[in-house]
Design a protein around this motif. Structure first.
Motif, PDB file in Angstrom:
ATOM      1  N   SER A  48       2.348  -6.985   4.243  1.00  0.00           N
ATOM      2  CA  SER A  48       3.107  -6.961   2.993  1.00  0.00           C
ATOM      3  C   SER A  48       3.142  -5.540   2.429  1.00  0.00           C
ATOM      4  O   SER A  48       2.411  -4.663   2.888  1.00  0.00           O
ATOM      5  CB  SER A  48       2.444  -7.891   1.984  1.00  0.00           C
ATOM      6  OG  SER A  48       1.177  -7.345   1.635  1.00  0.00           O
ATOM      7  N   LYS A  49       3.966  -5.327   1.407  1.00  0.00           N
ATOM      8  CA  LYS A  49       4.033  -4.018   0.764  1.00  0.00           C
ATOM      9  C   LYS A  49       2.664  -3.615   0.232  1.00  0.00           C
ATOM     10  O   LYS A  49       2.269  -2.459   0.297  1.00  0.00           O
ATOM     11  CB  LYS A  49       5.058  -4.064  -0.381  1.00  0.00           C
ATOM     12  CG  LYS A  49       6.494  -4.069   0.119  1.00  0.00           C
ATOM     13  CD  LYS A  49       7.443  -3.503  -0.949  1.00  0.00           C
ATOM     14  CE  LYS A  49       8.814  -3.190  -0.401  1.00  0.00           C
ATOM     15  NZ  LYS A  49       9.583  -4.413  -0.051  1.00  0.00           N
ATOM     16  N   LYS A  50       1.942  -4.610  -0.310  1.00  0.00           N
ATOM     17  CA  LYS A  50       0.616  -4.335  -0.877  1.00  0.00           C
ATOM     18  C   LYS A  50      -0.365  -3.908   0.221  1.00  0.00           C
ATOM     19  O   LYS A  50      -1.078  -2.911   0.108  1.00  0.00           O
ATOM     20  CB  LYS A  50       0.117  -5.612  -1.570  1.00  0.00           C
ATOM     21  CG  LYS A  50      -0.997  -5.366  -2.563  1.00  0.00           C
ATOM     22  CD  LYS A  50      -1.340  -6.667  -3.294  1.00  0.00           C
ATOM     23  CE  LYS A  50      -2.824  -6.669  -3.640  1.00  0.00           C
ATOM     24  NZ  LYS A  50      -3.352  -8.018  -3.773  1.00  0.00           N
ATOM     25  N   THR A  51      -0.354  -4.678   1.320  1.00  0.00           N
ATOM     26  CA  THR A  51      -1.200  -4.340   2.473  1.00  0.00           C
ATOM     27  C   THR A  51      -0.861  -2.940   2.966  1.00  0.00           C
ATOM     28  O   THR A  51      -1.749  -2.147   3.295  1.00  0.00           O
ATOM     29  CB  THR A  51      -0.930  -5.339   3.624  1.00  0.00           C
ATOM     30  OG1 THR A  51      -1.120  -6.652   3.131  1.00  0.00           O
ATOM     31  CG2 THR A  51      -1.839  -5.090   4.802  1.00  0.00           C
ATOM     32  N   HIS A  52       0.442  -2.644   2.991  1.00  0.00           N
ATOM     33  CA  HIS A  52       0.861  -1.351   3.525  1.00  0.00           C
ATOM     34  C   HIS A  52       0.432  -0.204   2.614  1.00  0.00           C
ATOM     35  O   HIS A  52      -0.013   0.845   3.096  1.00  0.00           O
ATOM     36  CB  HIS A  52       2.375  -1.326   3.755  1.00  0.00           C
ATOM     37  CG  HIS A  52       2.821  -0.108   4.505  1.00  0.00           C
ATOM     38  ND1 HIS A  52       2.348   0.184   5.765  1.00  0.00           N
ATOM     39  CD2 HIS A  52       3.650   0.911   4.170  1.00  0.00           C
ATOM     40  CE1 HIS A  52       2.877   1.325   6.174  1.00  0.00           C
ATOM     41  NE2 HIS A  52       3.674   1.791   5.230  1.00  0.00           N
ATOM     42  N   ALA A  53       0.522  -0.423   1.302  1.00  0.00           N
ATOM     43  CA  ALA A  53       0.092   0.617   0.357  1.00  0.00           C
ATOM     44  C   ALA A  53      -1.399   0.920   0.549  1.00  0.00           C
ATOM     45  O   ALA A  53      -1.818   2.083   0.575  1.00  0.00           O
ATOM     46  CB  ALA A  53       0.387   0.171  -1.075  1.00  0.00           C
ATOM     47  N   ALA A  54      -2.196  -0.141   0.709  1.00  0.00           N
ATOM     48  CA  ALA A  54      -3.644   0.046   0.915  1.00  0.00           C
ATOM     49  C   ALA A  54      -3.904   0.782   2.224  1.00  0.00           C
ATOM     50  O   ALA A  54      -4.779   1.652   2.312  1.00  0.00           O
ATOM     51  CB  ALA A  54      -4.338  -1.318   0.928  1.00  0.00           C
ATOM     52  N   ARG A  55      -3.100   0.464   3.233  1.00  0.00           N
ATOM     53  CA  ARG A  55      -3.232   1.097   4.543  1.00  0.00           C
ATOM     54  C   ARG A  55      -2.931   2.601   4.428  1.00  0.00           C
ATOM     55  O   ARG A  55      -3.676   3.435   4.947  1.00  0.00           O
ATOM     56  CB  ARG A  55      -2.243   0.408   5.481  1.00  0.00           C
ATOM     57  CG  ARG A  55      -2.126   1.012   6.851  1.00  0.00           C
ATOM     58  CD  ARG A  55      -0.996   0.338   7.604  1.00  0.00           C
ATOM     59  NE  ARG A  55      -1.258  -1.059   7.887  1.00  0.00           N
ATOM     60  CZ  ARG A  55      -0.340  -2.031   7.804  1.00  0.00           C
ATOM     61  NH1 ARG A  55       0.898  -1.774   7.432  1.00  0.00           N
ATOM     62  NH2 ARG A  55      -0.645  -3.268   8.105  1.00  0.00           N
TER      63      ARG A  55
END
Lengths: 107, 233
Positions: free
Chosen positions: B175-182
């Motif tokens: 998700s966008k959230k997962t990607h931001a954390a990544r």
């Protein structure tokens, strides 16, 4: 994965290493509706066994004959197949395509 | 053709190096053409050299007629390769689709229960950790890396190696959230904005994909666009 086309040059090399005479035919140019693109290759050994394809079947017989002659005399040759060539009808390339094939012996 | 040249043509394919055999159709002289060894014995003119280099770059075999010389170029360029990290459900759709599209597919997952031959018939499977696996396969400019596990322990080492390589595509599912954390973690690991911008995340074109097969289609479409340098619209 299994997509990769068989590498006919790999076969040519293993045949040579096994002591067989080998000739390689390569499509140099095509015009019209030739079934196989430039760069397609057919590998032939001294007994007429072959792998690969230069036309999807229409002219392979004639190419094998030339390949056997190239194996015998060592001379590379550039062959024309197509509607402008009388041999075209003989070898069955009546689909309107033309192609040129380079045949050479593996030294 | 000399057997020694043939042997080098075959070796170049296994080592994933682009190479061409050039034949002068007038004199029947031949020479190999590759980086650092551009068929010197044929004494090509600069224009002839450029024409052969262009044909090789485009993986185009056939005759070139240039400056009155007829040259047969037999180009041999390695197949594009897709390394999928994560032997997940989407991978079961993506691997055969990518193979149909002409990619050599390698699936990496250290979790042996996921990467099994039953789930991935005919696919090259690796069970080592992604950083080791990607070092071993030697990522090049005709390779692409897609991470699909959502698990930073598995995805991050793969992205690290992909970012340090010249691969033409990097995609990461999540998700966008997962990607931001990544991106935050990779930035802390020292990658700058330009490097991070290479990652397509969340991977895939926005086509409303829902099922694993649809998501595979969206990823493969983005991969195709990257491979041909063609922007999507």
């Amino acid at each position: 994965m299994m997509h990769q086309e068989e590498d006919v040059l790999q076969t040519a090399l293993s045949w040579k290493e096994a002591g067989r005479d080998v000739a390689i035919a390569t499509v140099t140019s095509t015009w019209g509706s030739s079934p196989r693109p430039a760069g397609s290759q057919l590998v032939v050994d001294g007994s007429g066994a072959m792998v690969g394809s230069v036309s999807g079947g229409c002219i392979e017989g004639a190419v094998v004959r030339e390949a056997l002659e190239a194996i015998a005399d060592g001379k590379p040759r550039l062959l024309d197949f197509g509607v402008t060539n009388e041999q075209a009808w003989e070898v069955g390339l009546a689909c309107g395509g033309k192609l040129q094939v380079y045949v050479e012996r593996l030294e | 053709m000399k057997a020694s040249d043939l042997s080098r043509l075959v070796t170049a394919r296994t080592e994933r190096r682009p190479i061409a055999l050039v034949t002068d159709l007038g004199s029947h002289e031949q020479a190999l053409f590759e980086a650092g060894n551009e068929a010197q014995s044929l004494s090509l003119s600069p224009a002839q050299r450029d024409a052969v280099a262009e044909a090789l770059a485009a993986n185009r075999s056939g005759e070139i007629e240039i400056e009155g010389r007829r040259l047969l170029v037999q180009a041999r360029v390695p197949d594009p390769r897709l390394i999928v990290v994560g032997a997940v459900h989407i991978t079961q759709a993506l691997a055969p689709m990518a193979a149909l599209a002409g990619y050599e597919v390698i699936v990496v997952d250290p979790r042996r229960a996921f990467a099994t031959a039953e789930r991935f018939p005919g696919v090259t499977l690796r069970h080592d950790w992604p950083d080791e696996a990607l070092d071993a396969v030697r990522l090049d400019a005709r390779s692409a890396v897609v991470t699909l596990t959502h698990d930073p322990k598995i995805d991050d080492p793969a992205l690290d190696r992909a970012l340090r390589s010249p691969v033409f595509y990097i995609g990461a599912l999540g998700s966008k959230k997962t990607h931001a954390a990544r991106l935050q973690r990779l930035a802390e690991a020292g990658f700058d904005q330009a490097a991070l911008a290479r990652i397509h995340g969340p991977a895939g074109l926005a086509i409303g994909a829902k099922s694993p097969a649809e998501i595979a289609i969206s990823v493969l479409a983005q991969l195709t666009s990257a491979r041909h340098g063609q922007p999507t619209r």
